[in-house]
Design a protein around this motif. Structure first.
Motif, PDB file in Angstrom:
ATOM      1  N   ILE A  87       0.853  -1.331   0.071  1.00 52.53           N
ATOM      2  CA  ILE A  87       0.114   0.060  -0.003  1.00 52.53           C
ATOM      3  C   ILE A  87       0.956   1.212  -0.065  1.00 52.53           C
ATOM      4  N   GLU A  88       1.804   1.333   0.877  1.00 46.49           N
ATOM      5  CA  GLU A  88       2.572   2.323   0.877  1.00 46.49           C
ATOM      6  C   GLU A  88       3.619   2.798  -0.131  1.00 46.49           C
ATOM      7  N   ILE A  89       4.012   1.592  -0.972  1.00 48.64           N
ATOM      8  CA  ILE A  89       4.879   1.665  -2.066  1.00 48.64           C
ATOM      9  C   ILE A  89       3.987   2.156  -3.335  1.00 48.64           C
ATOM     10  N   ALA A  90       2.836   1.650  -3.158  1.00 45.82           N
ATOM     11  CA  ALA A  90       1.800   2.147  -4.440  1.00 45.82           C
ATOM     12  C   ALA A  90       1.489   3.656  -4.294  1.00 45.82           C
ATOM     13  N   ASP A  91       1.230   3.979  -2.947  1.00 42.25           N
ATOM     14  CA  ASP A  91       1.003   5.559  -2.571  1.00 42.25           C
ATOM     15  C   ASP A  91       2.078   6.463  -3.161  1.00 42.25           C
ATOM     16  N   ALA A  92       3.460   5.794  -2.629  1.00 39.09           N
ATOM     17  CA  ALA A  92       4.669   6.857  -3.249  1.00 39.09           C
ATOM     18  C   ALA A  92       4.720   6.906  -4.707  1.00 39.09           C
ATOM     19  N   VAL A  93       4.571   5.685  -5.312  1.00 37.33           N
ATOM     20  CA  VAL A  93       4.515   5.630  -6.674  1.00 37.33           C
ATOM     21  C   VAL A  93       3.437   6.184  -7.342  1.00 37.33           C
ATOM     22  N   ALA A  94       2.231   6.263  -6.877  1.00 36.14           N
ATOM     23  CA  ALA A  94       1.182   7.204  -7.293  1.00 36.14           C
ATOM     24  C   ALA A  94       1.525   8.653  -7.414  1.00 36.14           C
ATOM     25  N   TYR A  95       2.125   8.985  -6.141  1.00 35.36           N
ATOM     26  CA  TYR A  95       2.334  10.459  -6.229  1.00 35.36           C
ATOM     27  C   TYR A  95       3.481  10.868  -7.412  1.00 35.36           C
ATOM     28  N   ALA A  96       4.835   9.905  -7.398  1.00 39.90           N
ATOM     29  CA  ALA A  96       5.580  10.014  -8.375  1.00 39.90           C
ATOM     30  C   ALA A  96       5.151  10.133  -9.784  1.00 39.90           C
ATOM     31  N   HIS A  97       4.092   9.380 -10.039  1.00 41.48           N
ATOM     32  CA  HIS A  97       3.417   9.236 -11.413  1.00 41.48           C
ATOM     33  C   HIS A  97       2.596  10.525 -11.441  1.00 41.48           C
ATOM     34  N   GLY A  98       2.061  11.003 -10.424  1.00 41.98           N
ATOM     35  CA  GLY A  98       1.316  12.280 -10.536  1.00 41.98           C
ATOM     36  C   GLY A  98       2.274  13.668 -10.909  1.00 41.98           C
ATOM     37  N   GLN A  99       3.601  13.463 -10.553  1.00 44.04           N
ATOM     38  CA  GLN A  99       4.473  14.332 -10.857  1.00 44.04           C
ATOM     39  C   GLN A  99       5.141  14.321 -12.202  1.00 44.04           C
ATOM     40  N   GLY A 100       4.738  13.150 -12.936  1.00 46.48           N
ATOM     41  CA  GLY A 100       5.162  12.735 -14.227  1.00 46.48           C
ATOM     42  C   GLY A 100       6.535  12.274 -14.277  1.00 46.48           C
ATOM     43  N   GLU A 130      -0.361  -8.331 -20.596  1.00 47.60           N
ATOM     44  CA  GLU A 130      -0.935  -7.009 -21.465  1.00 47.60           C
ATOM     45  C   GLU A 130      -1.119  -6.078 -20.523  1.00 47.60           C
ATOM     46  N   PRO A 131      -0.598  -4.605 -20.665  1.00 43.24           N
ATOM     47  CA  PRO A 131      -0.984  -3.548 -19.865  1.00 43.24           C
ATOM     48  C   PRO A 131      -2.178  -3.063 -19.950  1.00 43.24           C
ATOM     49  N   GLU A 132      -3.030  -3.567 -20.674  1.00 41.92           N
ATOM     50  CA  GLU A 132      -4.492  -3.008 -20.599  1.00 41.92           C
ATOM     51  C   GLU A 132      -5.344  -3.858 -19.450  1.00 41.92           C
ATOM     52  N   ARG A 133      -4.803  -5.304 -19.030  1.00 46.80           N
ATOM     53  CA  ARG A 133      -5.506  -6.058 -18.139  1.00 46.80           C
ATOM     54  C   ARG A 133      -4.993  -5.700 -16.920  1.00 46.80           C
ATOM     55  N   ARG A 134      -4.033  -4.684 -16.471  1.00 43.73           N
ATOM     56  CA  ARG A 134      -3.558  -4.418 -15.213  1.00 43.73           C
ATOM     57  C   ARG A 134      -4.499  -3.222 -14.679  1.00 43.73           C
ATOM     58  N   TRP A 135      -4.095  -2.870 -13.517  1.00 45.54           N
ATOM     59  CA  TRP A 135      -4.834  -1.872 -12.940  1.00 45.54           C
ATOM     60  C   TRP A 135      -4.427  -0.415 -13.655  1.00 45.54           C
ATOM     61  N   VAL A 136      -5.534   0.311 -13.602  1.00 48.70           N
ATOM     62  CA  VAL A 136      -5.281   1.488 -14.747  1.00 48.70           C
ATOM     63  C   VAL A 136      -4.111   2.470 -14.066  1.00 48.70           C
ATOM     64  N   ASN A 137      -3.921   2.612 -12.797  1.00 51.60           N
ATOM     65  CA  ASN A 137      -2.871   3.461 -12.307  1.00 51.60           C
ATOM     66  C   ASN A 137      -2.630   2.931 -10.954  1.00 51.60           C
ATOM     67  N   ALA A 138      -1.485   3.602 -10.482  1.00 52.28           N
ATOM     68  CA  ALA A 138      -1.038   3.198  -9.136  1.00 52.28           C
ATOM     69  C   ALA A 138      -2.062   3.492  -7.994  1.00 52.28           C
ATOM     70  N   ARG A 139      -2.756   4.463  -8.208  1.00 51.46           N
ATOM     71  CA  ARG A 139      -3.986   5.038  -7.177  1.00 51.46           C
ATOM     72  C   ARG A 139      -5.037   4.147  -7.001  1.00 51.46           C
ATOM     73  N   GLU A 140      -5.345   3.389  -8.306  1.00 54.38           N
ATOM     74  CA  GLU A 140      -6.450   2.458  -8.252  1.00 54.38           C
ATOM     75  C   GLU A 140      -5.808   1.203  -7.629  1.00 54.38           C
ATOM     76  N   LEU A 141      -4.609   0.821  -7.884  1.00 53.83           N
ATOM     77  CA  LEU A 141      -4.074  -0.406  -7.062  1.00 53.83           C
ATOM     78  C   LEU A 141      -3.926  -0.119  -5.603  1.00 53.83           C
ATOM     79  N   ARG A 142      -3.545   1.015  -5.091  1.00 54.65           N
ATOM     80  CA  ARG A 142      -3.442   1.197  -3.736  1.00 54.65           C
ATOM     81  C   ARG A 142      -4.918   1.192  -3.038  1.00 54.65           C
ATOM     82  N   ASN A 143      -5.944   1.895  -3.643  1.00 59.15           N
ATOM     83  CA  ASN A 143      -7.363   1.570  -3.283  1.00 59.15           C
ATOM     84  C   ASN A 143      -7.737   0.010  -3.131  1.00 59.15           C
TER      85      ASN A 143
END
Length: 844
Positions: free
Chosen positions: A123-136, A268-281
């Protein structure tokens, strides 16, 4: 660097600011040292580039890029950068020292983790990754060695804090290509997604989710999902999913956690979670209330204090804490929009002025519409005031668009309907001839029944009002109530005016009171009346003898319904009453009687005024629509410039709805600024309208203003214009093909946007041409109306009016006077001919 490192030389290269304690770790590019910052007495971690790599411009650029990346990130789950330095001998960055151990060390000791601990770490890794993705930023090397578990302070029972490190091979899709953003392969092979292992340049944040899935598999089983050492064989394993399913290798793991990790490992990437935030949730949804989990953000906000148990579930606590760190709502959108608008002041000013023109025109017209059509009389309980109407078989006389009743018929209605009305009032408009000394002038006023002020329920500003006793036998008094403006203008607000006598239509009248400020009557209240006189006193001719009968007079009748009675019930009562009241003319019969709501405008003018103002308001709304579509076209044109930024944010996990919200907020801010300007324009305009002289023979008191109703309309216009100008460009701007958009100069949405821009242009042209055509037809009609031939030559004709009946002149005396005036003026050299008539023909 060589195996033997001269620490003293390194301290000198660092300027003597740090004391090297020991080496913490070594990688392919640099070495990390534990050091003490001498000036601040704190422990820090110094990462220095190997000496043999310092001479390489490419290596220096990569190291600098990593420092720049970390410096732009601020999240509790990412170790921050304290400083960065560069000398000819060394290139280094300084970060806080994180006490604890890496996740790789923990796995070597325990091989696998408890599912609850694994979930917390993920959860905390996904949280940090989601933030980094949000910063590009894409990390591109998520593995156990790059995850630190920071030990809590002594006495703190909180679990270790998860910290993400080493952004040495990070990439910045759309912002710049970054290190290795070509077909070179960067990262750790066992943790790479298939597309990353193939070196595809189209970077996708879902590749990071694959790495998190591999890490989750490793945490639960102690083994990698793919054990082949050859890249080609590993790709075959990845395509066929893990050799041994996670559910079989970790039978005690919760089903939801297994499903979540399996989805991360989809080929396939399309079958994974849409983004890190969705994975965290998804990971948080499986939290149990008994799991001792405290999120990274919660620990940061608490300053690592011991965790306090509550009755709420840990999933709620984690959700709240992450929302506290990552909430990007309307306030953040507004701040971001203001910053972006300030960068293009000319473009912003053009859009604001365009919108201000449309919103201002619409609000100005609505302020007029509200004052003339919508506004109720400023009286107590105006909804219960109604006007009495009749329909006769032979037609009936009208006054100001309402039925005119003989005064005796009004009195009969008042006596017959005491259970329907609390009071019935009769009034008629008069232009009084006011004589003060040798000065004679005309003032507008009302002749009313004695109960006029009682029924309206108002109080005088000074003195008293006359009452219903005026209508009783012998109760008539020659008194007058003057208007507040007349009192201030003509009598300078003299409070000693009470008891003073003025002459109205040759009748001496005693001033007994002053009407309240702003009061101009109820029915026909838009006229600026200066005097109110009781009917009983006014009907007495100034030249009459005591035996003379009162002069006939017609009045408009209105009244106040009793509480609980409706207009329909009053209609029923009137249909019962009117047959019992005899008519003055036996051949005339009443066909129906009813009531209508009382308005400031008279019935004859209200319908025409409402229709005309509705037409103006519709035209103003068309102008606003044109302004909004013009702004939408400009926003869409700018969206073409911003397509790379929009594609970046979509690529790193932002939802389309989130971006649409931000773009719409920006358009609403533009409209709000334009609305503020429009309100200033409206305020100035209504002051001009109020100061304009009346175009009619009577003085008007329209009292245009920017009240709450006008303000709410302006707010609605701002909201409507903002949505109209922002929604279509926002949805079209966010409809992008990420693969094409991520290429330099991609033109993936040129055709749809060109079509939308063309639609906006066509709409503006069609509406503008329609408005111009309507305006031209209106001007042409006005020109024709002004040039209509009246049937006679009106050049040089001068007309005047004279009414002596209120002064006691009967028909015989009036004709004698007029003939005398005609003879006298016909003999004047400047007058060619003269005549008189009851109604002279209009010249236009």
């Amino acid at each position: 660097m060589s195996e033997s490192i001269d620490l003293r030389q390194l301290e000198q290269d660092l300027g003597g600011r740090y004391q090297i304690v020991r080496e913490l770790g070594r990688g392919a590019f640099g070495t990390v040292f534990l050091a003490r910052e001498i000036a601040l007495h704190r422990l820090v971690a110094i990462k220095a580039l190997h000496r043999e790599r310092v001479v390489s411009a490419e290596e220096r650029e990569r190291f600098t890029r990593e420092a720049r990346t970390i410096g732009q990130l601020s999240h509790p789950g990412i170790v921050p950068l304290l400083t960065f330095g560069e000398t000819p001998a060394v290139l280094y960055m300084v970060m806080p020292y994180v006490g604890g151990e890496s996740l790789a060390t923990v796995l070597r000791d325990s091989r696998r983790l408890d599912p609850d601990d694994a979930r917390r770490i993920l959860i905390e890794i996904a949280d940090a990754v989601a933030y980094a993705h949000g910063q590009g930023v894409l990390h591109r090397d998520i593995k156990p060695e790059n995850v630190l578990l920071e030990s809590p302070p002594p006495g703190d029972d909180a679990p270790p804090r998860v910290r993400l490190i080493d952004f040495g091979v990070a990439a910045f899709p759309m912002r710049d290509r970054g290190a290795g953003a070509t077909y070179d392969t960067w990262g750790t092979p066992n943790f790479m997604a298939p597309e990353q292992a193939l070196g595809e340049p189209e970077l996708d944040p879902r590749s990071e989710l694959y790495s998190i899935g591999v890490l989750g598999y490793l945490l639960l089983t102690g083994q990698l999902p793919f054990d082949s050492t050859k890249p080609s064989a590993r790709l075959v394993q990845q395509r066929s999913e893990p050799a041994v399913p996670l559910a079989r290798r970790a039978p005690g793991a919760p089903a939801d956690l297994v499903t979540t990790i399996d989805r991360c490992l989809a080929f396939e990437p399309e079958r994974r979670w849409v983004n890190a935030r969705e994975l965290r949730n998804a990971l948080m949804r499986g939290l149990d209330a008994t799991v001792p989990t405290v999120s990274l953000a919660r620990q940061a906000l608490r300053g690592r204090r011991p965790v306090r148990r509550t009755n709420r579930s840990r999933s709620t606590l984690v959700s709240e804490s992450i929302s506290a760190v990552h909430f990007t709502g309307l306030a953040n959108d507004a701040r971001f929009s203001f910053r972006r608008l300030r960068k293009t002041p000319g473009f912003t000013a053009a859009m604001i002025l365009t919108l201000a023109t449309g919103i201002g025109a619409t609000t100005v017209v609505f302020s007029l519409f509200e004052a003339l059509v919508l506004r109720a009389p400023a009286l107590p309980n105006p909804g219960s005031l109604v006007v009495l109407e009749e329909r006769h078989n032979d037609g009936h006389s009208m006054e100001m668009g309402a039925t005119s009743f003989a005064y005796e018929r009004y009195l009969a209605y008042a006596a017959a309907l005491p259970t329907v009305f609390t009071g019935l009032v009769g009034q008629t408009i008069r232009d009084f001839s006011l004589r003060s000394g040798t000065d004679v002038r005309t003032v507008g006023g009302l002749v009313t029944s004695g109960n006029y002020f009682e029924v309206l329920g108002i109080r005088p500003a000074l003195g008293r009002f006359y009452t219903g006793s005026q209508d009783s036998a012998g109760g008539a008094e020659p008194v007058v109530v003057i208007g507040y403006d007349f009192w201030q203008r003509e009598l300078r607000g003299d409070r000693g005016v009470l008891g003073r006598s003025i002459v109205l239509d040759s009748r001496p009248m005693t001033i007994i009171g002053v009407a309240p400020r702003g009061f101009h009557g109820a029915f026909a209240g838009i006229y600026a009346f200066d005097a109110w006189v009781p009917v009983a006193a006014y009907r007495q001719s100034p030249r009459a003898t005591p035996a003379s009968s009162p002069r006939p007079i017609g009045v408009v009748v209105f009244g106040r319904l009793r509480p609980g009675l409706s207009a329909e019930q009053a209609h029923v009562a009137l249909r019962v009453a009117f047959p019992r009241i005899p008519m003055r003319n036996p051949s005339s019969h009443v066909l129906d009687a009813w009531v209508e709501p009382l308005h400031a405008l008279t019935p004859d003018s209200r319908g025409a005024t409402a229709g005309f103002m509705t037409m103006l308001l519709a035209i103003a709304c068309v102008v606003l629509f044109i302004a909004a579509t013009n702004t939408a076209g400009m926003l869409l044109a700018r969206a073409t410039i911003l397509r790379r930024e929009i594609a970046t944010r979509l690529a790193v996990g932002a939802t389309r709805l989130r971006l649409v919200q931000q773009l719409v907020v920006e358009s609403l801010i533009l409209c709000a600024l334009a609305g503020a300007i429009a309100l200033l324009i409206t305020t100035w305009s209504v002051r001009v309208f109020n100061a304009m002289p009346s175009p009619m023979p009577w003085a008007l008191e329209l009292n245009f203003s920017v009240n709450m109703r006008v303000f709410l309309f302006a707010a609605l216009a701002v909201l409507g214009a903002g949505l109209l100008a922002g929604l279509a460009p926002a949805f079209h701007a966010t409809r992008v093909d990420l693969a094409a958009a991520m290429k330099e100069g991609g033109m993936q949405s040129t055709v749809p946007r060109a079509r939308l821009r063309s639609a906006f242009v066509v709409a503006q042209i069609v509406l503008s041409v329609t408005l111009l055509t309507v305006a031209a037809l209106f001007v042409r009609s006005l020109q024709r109306a002004l040039t209509i031939d009246p049937g006679f030559d009106a050049a040089g004709v001068v007309a005047g009016s004279l009414d002596l009946r209120p002064h006691g002149y009967d028909d015989k005396r009036l004709v004698t006077l007029l003939n005398g005036l005609l003879v006298r003026h016909s003999g004047r050299p400047e007058i060619e001919s003269a005549s008189f008539a009851a109604d002279p023909p209009p010249s236009r």
